[in-house]
Design an enzyme around this catalytic site. Structure first.
Site, PDB file in Angstrom:
ATOM      1  N   ARG A  25      40.026  51.638  36.115  1.00  0.00           N
ATOM      2  CA  ARG A  25      39.495  52.082  37.418  1.00  0.00           C
ATOM      3  C   ARG A  25      38.995  53.524  37.401  1.00  0.00           C
ATOM      4  O   ARG A  25      39.028  54.198  38.433  1.00  0.00           O
ATOM      5  CB  ARG A  25      40.523  51.917  38.529  1.00  0.00           C
ATOM      6  CG  ARG A  25      40.916  50.484  38.829  1.00  0.00           C
ATOM      7  CD  ARG A  25      39.964  49.833  39.825  1.00  0.00           C
ATOM      8  NE  ARG A  25      40.263  48.420  39.955  1.00  0.00           N
ATOM      9  CZ  ARG A  25      40.965  47.878  40.952  1.00  0.00           C
ATOM     10  NH1 ARG A  25      41.402  48.619  41.938  1.00  0.00           N
ATOM     11  NH2 ARG A  25      41.177  46.584  40.988  1.00  0.00           N
ATOM     12  N   ARG A  29      37.620  55.144  43.852  1.00  0.00           N
ATOM     13  CA  ARG A  29      37.698  55.910  45.101  1.00  0.00           C
ATOM     14  C   ARG A  29      38.275  57.308  44.973  1.00  0.00           C
ATOM     15  O   ARG A  29      38.118  58.119  45.875  1.00  0.00           O
ATOM     16  CB  ARG A  29      38.500  55.119  46.143  1.00  0.00           C
ATOM     17  CG  ARG A  29      37.730  53.942  46.696  1.00  0.00           C
ATOM     18  CD  ARG A  29      38.655  52.965  47.384  1.00  0.00           C
ATOM     19  NE  ARG A  29      39.538  52.357  46.390  1.00  0.00           N
ATOM     20  CZ  ARG A  29      40.411  51.384  46.653  1.00  0.00           C
ATOM     21  NH1 ARG A  29      40.551  50.942  47.875  1.00  0.00           N
ATOM     22  NH2 ARG A  29      41.156  50.880  45.693  1.00  0.00           N
ATOM     23  N   ARG A  38      29.046  54.400  46.838  1.00  0.00           N
ATOM     24  CA  ARG A  38      29.438  53.160  47.522  1.00  0.00           C
ATOM     25  C   ARG A  38      28.875  53.127  48.933  1.00  0.00           C
ATOM     26  O   ARG A  38      28.393  52.087  49.388  1.00  0.00           O
ATOM     27  CB  ARG A  38      30.953  53.019  47.542  1.00  0.00           C
ATOM     28  CG  ARG A  38      31.401  51.648  48.047  1.00  0.00           C
ATOM     29  CD  ARG A  38      32.895  51.535  48.199  1.00  0.00           C
ATOM     30  NE  ARG A  38      33.402  52.517  49.146  1.00  0.00           N
ATOM     31  CZ  ARG A  38      34.675  52.616  49.518  1.00  0.00           C
ATOM     32  NH1 ARG A  38      35.583  51.805  49.002  1.00  0.00           N
ATOM     33  NH2 ARG A  38      35.044  53.535  50.382  1.00  0.00           N
ATOM     34  N   ASP A  75      33.764  43.364  39.235  1.00  0.00           N
ATOM     35  CA  ASP A  75      35.113  42.962  39.656  1.00  0.00           C
ATOM     36  C   ASP A  75      35.438  41.592  39.081  1.00  0.00           C
ATOM     37  O   ASP A  75      34.533  40.777  38.876  1.00  0.00           O
ATOM     38  CB  ASP A  75      35.231  42.921  41.182  1.00  0.00           C
ATOM     39  CG  ASP A  75      36.700  42.905  41.609  1.00  0.00           C
ATOM     40  OD1 ASP A  75      37.294  43.986  41.694  1.00  0.00           O
ATOM     41  OD2 ASP A  75      37.248  41.806  41.831  1.00  0.00           O
ATOM     42  N   TYR A 152      43.949  34.196  43.009  1.00  0.00           N
ATOM     43  CA  TYR A 152      43.174  34.628  44.190  1.00  0.00           C
ATOM     44  C   TYR A 152      42.404  33.462  44.804  1.00  0.00           C
ATOM     45  O   TYR A 152      42.278  33.354  46.020  1.00  0.00           O
ATOM     46  CB  TYR A 152      42.204  35.755  43.803  1.00  0.00           C
ATOM     47  CG  TYR A 152      42.913  37.054  43.498  1.00  0.00           C
ATOM     48  CD1 TYR A 152      43.240  37.953  44.515  1.00  0.00           C
ATOM     49  CD2 TYR A 152      43.278  37.388  42.201  1.00  0.00           C
ATOM     50  CE1 TYR A 152      43.906  39.145  44.247  1.00  0.00           C
ATOM     51  CE2 TYR A 152      43.948  38.572  41.920  1.00  0.00           C
ATOM     52  CZ  TYR A 152      44.253  39.445  42.946  1.00  0.00           C
ATOM     53  OH  TYR A 152      44.922  40.615  42.682  1.00  0.00           O
TER      54      TYR A 152
END
Ligand SMILES: Cc1c2[nH]c(c1CCC(=O)O)Cc1[nH]c(c(CCC(=O)O)c1C)Cc1[nH]c(c(CCC(=O)O)c1C)Cc1[nH]c(c(C)c1CCC(=O)O)C2
Length: 343
Positions: A25, A29, A38, A75, A152
């Site tokens: 990552r 963020r 973004r 992703d 998921y």
């Protein structure tokens, strides 16, 4: 003569005093420039499918820190999206998907070869990156492992114990098995296209491997990783593969060898000395600083980073975190970390 890239040397089995380093990552963020790009893209998924901007955020941490590897910005849930599941992200909460609860849900999905139109922007991101990355930086492609992606798809969201996926595995083994099969095959096609577009290494993220125990681990974590690796290496001789069966515990032992992975990534629960003894004889080891230390910083960060480097310097090692860097990490602490590793 061109020097072999540092990360590729570790993957080929070389031990180094100063290991190559990148962070899971690393584009994310915690970086203000990521948040800005973004916002320009609109939202996270639009960023993943905007090749120019996805390449831009992949390059941001390379420019800022000079990591030894860049990981494609995308992703693991783009595969279900490409297979026709609905996918969206709820800000502050995480992913949401349409759920697969039985044979009908499975039948509604597309086939393994019908994903490429949808994923074409990802392949384009890889092509841009392979042109634009510095010569010494290795480009890593990736996918989620079938089990983790299935958790998921079955639950429609992240779950603390992957309960819905375990329940389907028990109650409807045919549907569950067919979903794992489809994901295994689609993942091979997806990763193969990433490599054809310029990815030099592929990593398989099995974030929830640790919730599979005993024979279930072998069937649904080890076997799919082994099949993906075998087919990727058959199609792309010499391709290095990193496997990440997170929280596999004792099941880490022998995993790289059984899968024929060149490197096994370890989570924060593994002592680096244990990894040196039990895992490094078989393969390169990647890891495993606690991401919390990237928030905390200070002497503990420096001491723990040096401890990991020392414990693993007798064999091939790629320095990384044990899981992704978090949004509250201090970007300055990455400089502190790199100074502790590289001097
Ligand atoms: C389980 C999983 C996912 N995605 C991924 C995993 C496996 C690794 C792990 O266990 O963390 C893998 C992943 N996700 C992302 C990457 C890009 C490459 C990288 O920099 O490592 C990679 C390799 C970007 C991302 N994927 C996501 C973000 C944050 C999105 C944002 O910008 O708001 C990023 C940068 C979102 C995401 N994506 C996913 C979740 C659960 C979430 C929400 C949690 C969160 O917000 O951190 C699914």
């Amino acid at each position: 003569m061109t020097e072999k890239k540092k990360l590729l040397r570790s993957l080929a089995g070389e031990a180094m005093d100063v290991p190559p380093v990148w962070l899971m990552r690393q584009a994310g963020r915690y970086l203000p420039e990521y948040r800005e790009t973004r916002a320009q893209a609109g939202d996270f998924l639009s960023l993943c499918y905007n090749s120019e901007l996805a390449a831009e955020v992949t390059l941001q941490p390379i420019r800022r820190y000079g990591f030894d590897a860049a990981i494609l910005f995308a992703d693991i849930l783009l595969i279900p999206d490409a297979l026709g599941a609905d996918l969206w992200f709820v800000t502050g909460e995480g992913p949401r998907l349409s759920t697969i609860t039985g044979p009908d849900g499975l039948k509604a999905l597309k086939g393994k070869d019908d994903i490429h139109d949808h994923l074409a922007p990802v392949y384009e991101t890889v092509r841009i990156l392979s042109r634009e990355l510095p010569r010494e930086t290795t480009l890593i492609g990736f996918a989620g492992a079938p089990w983790t992606v299935a958790t998921y798809m079955i639950a429609g969201r992240g779950t603390p114990d992957q309960g819905p996926a375990h329940a389907l595995r028990e109650s409807d083994p045919d549907t569950f098995g067919a979903l794992i099969e489809l994901l295994t095959e689609a993942t091979i096609e997806y990763l193969d296209m990433q490599v054809k577009a310029g990815a030099e290494v592929v990593k398989i993220f099995d974030s929830w491997a640790g919730s599979l125990k005993g024979e279930a681990f072998d069937r649904f974590a080890l076997e799919p990783a082994k099949r993906i690796t075998a087919e990727m290496k058959r199609r792309n001789p010499g391709l290095p593969v990193i496997a990440f069966p997170r929280e596999a515990g004792d099941k880490y032992i022998g995993f790289a060898k059984a899968v024929d992975a060149d490197c096994v990534a370890i989570d924060t629960k593994v002592a680096p000395e244990w990894a040196a003894e039990h895992l490094q004889p078989d393969s390169c080891v990647q890891g495993n600083l606690d991401p919390k230390l990237m928030v905390e910083g200070g002497q503990r960060l420096i001491d723990e980073a040096r401890h990991i480097v020392d414990a693993l310097k007798g064999g091939p090692h790629i320095f990384n975190l044990g899981h992704g860097i978090t949004p509250d990490a201090d970007p300055e602490n990455v400089h502190v970390l790199l100074e502790a590793i590289r001097g």
